[in-house]
Scaffold this active site. Structure first.
Site: not given
Lengths: 275, 275
Positions: A14-15, A77, A156, A188, A190
């Site tokens: 993932d990023s 991702c 984040e 996504c 997240h």
């Protein structure tokens, strides 16, 4: 030989930390499997970057994961799944799956009124890939996409249930509510961490689809089909989960320990540009 | 020879669009100068990345700018100024300046009660470099730093005057207000775009220091001192400003045209990892 192959780890990338929501589902649902996870924390986020760049970054990461002798690769991702999966898959001898198709498939099964919403980064939404997969499986489906660029920074910042996050969820999602969707894909990795606020805004009648969970299920089927399920006794797996990042290993480790079912001992920093 | 040297462009770089606030000040205050600007849009943001990574990225960019035959380099990014300027400066034959020292100098002149606030990215604040420079110039100064990680994404979402932005400004800055600071350094090149909301929250009695403006003034002095000011007639400069990015040239160009005093015709994408 086939037996040895199945004992190899699953590669996953993932990023950054988002893909840990996919790793978490694999740990819960496939406890016999080893994982090598790479988070591209030096170049996060991927969401506003172009296809060309995401493709270059993904190829570097796939080369790194192959150097770790993985038996399959999960693109954990959405942006990389949308931009890079199809092209890179054909270059590899091992199986590779992403998060977009499993999410699209489950949304098609869940919808009753054929109105499906998708939220994600600019890259994922502008790729139109969710819409494409959904329309292939269900040509009558209406798909409404919406990019939510602030969700990743809010996650984040650990503002998962903050009033500011709720306000941004309300703003981004109101147009989707007005389109009368009955199913919403959290496109996504997240976003599952914002699930409770999204649930509050969208109401109980909308089905929330978490592609992380669906991807773990697809991976399980894929490994079984290819004879790659690890049947080895658990005692042979001393370090079943290994984590690599391109920067800021300590921040990554903290975040990982806040969302994974097991504590991770360390994350190793590598120079991904060398791959 | 000295004359030809002075006609060369100034090199300038940032993680993305933020450094354009510095370019803007140079354009306004030094209309005779050419600029080569590089925005690292493929690897933006720099704010949460480690010193080691920022140093590697900055070295690549400096090599690129030198390939464009620049006469001086401006590090138009607070994080890169904090992490990379001192080390790289000694490796170069041309002058190189950053945004941190000029901002610190002006804050020291502006304060009356010796209580100075600094806001910036995690990287800039944790480096402690503003505090170090300020204490060198004024040992009695009390410096209060505060990282504001959501400001960059809010600016990049064009939410410059949004109520959500105002709420985040209020949250991040209230602890600084309570410390009774009379001077506040906007220690990230994106933040001048939030100036009116920051002004509203901090009140009229606090001096806001914009290092972008101060850097342009320092650059002007530096060029004069080194005999590098461009005295050539304006008609010889057909394309005085050139822009390069590592990704998403179109988005960059749109943003640039919304904040620069001149319209830019195009931004050229390059592969910065090759430098």
């Amino acid at each position: 030989m086939a037996e040895r192959e199945s004992e190899k780890p699953i590669g996953m990338f993932d990023s950054g930390v988002g893909g840990l929501t996919v790793a978490r589902e694999v740990m819960r649902n496939m406890p016999g499997e080893k994982i090598v996870y790479f988070g591209d924390t030096a170049r996060v986020p991927y969401g506003n970057k172009s296809k060309e760049i995401i493709l270059r970054y993904s190829r570097q990461i796939v080369r790194f994961l192959q150097s770790q002798d993985v038996k399959a690769i999960v693109v954990a991702c959405n942006t990389a799944s949308a931009f890079a999966l199809e092209e890179i898959r054909h270059e590899l001898k091992i199986p590779m799956i992403g998060v977009v198709k499993p999410g699209a498939r489950v949304a098609c099964k869940a919808t009753r009124n054929n109105r499906i919403g998708v939220i994600g980064t600019n890259g994922t939404i502008s790729s139109g890939l969710y819409t494409e997969f959904i329309r292939e499986m269900n040509p009558r489906a209406q798909v409404v996409g919406k990019a939510c660029p602030l969700f990743v920074p809010l996650v984040e910042e650990n503002m998962w249930k903050d009033p500011v996050t709720k306000e941004m969820v309300r703003r981004y999602l109101t147009p989707l509510k007005e389109q009368n969707i009955d199913t919403l894909i959290l496109g996504c990795t997240h976003y599952p961490l914002l699930r409770s606020v999204i649930r509050e805004v969208m109401g109980e009648s909308v089905t929330l689809v978490n592609p992380a969970y669906e991807t773990a299920c697809s991976l399980k089927e894929l490994l079984a089909r290819e004879g790659l399920t690890n049947e080895a006794a658990p005692e042979t797996k001393k370090h079943p989960y290994r984590f690599f990042v391109s920067d800021a290993a300590e921040t990554f480790q903290k975040f990982a320990n806040s969302i994974l079912p097991v504590d991770i001992e360390n994350a190793q920093k590598i120079n991904i540009e060398e791959y």
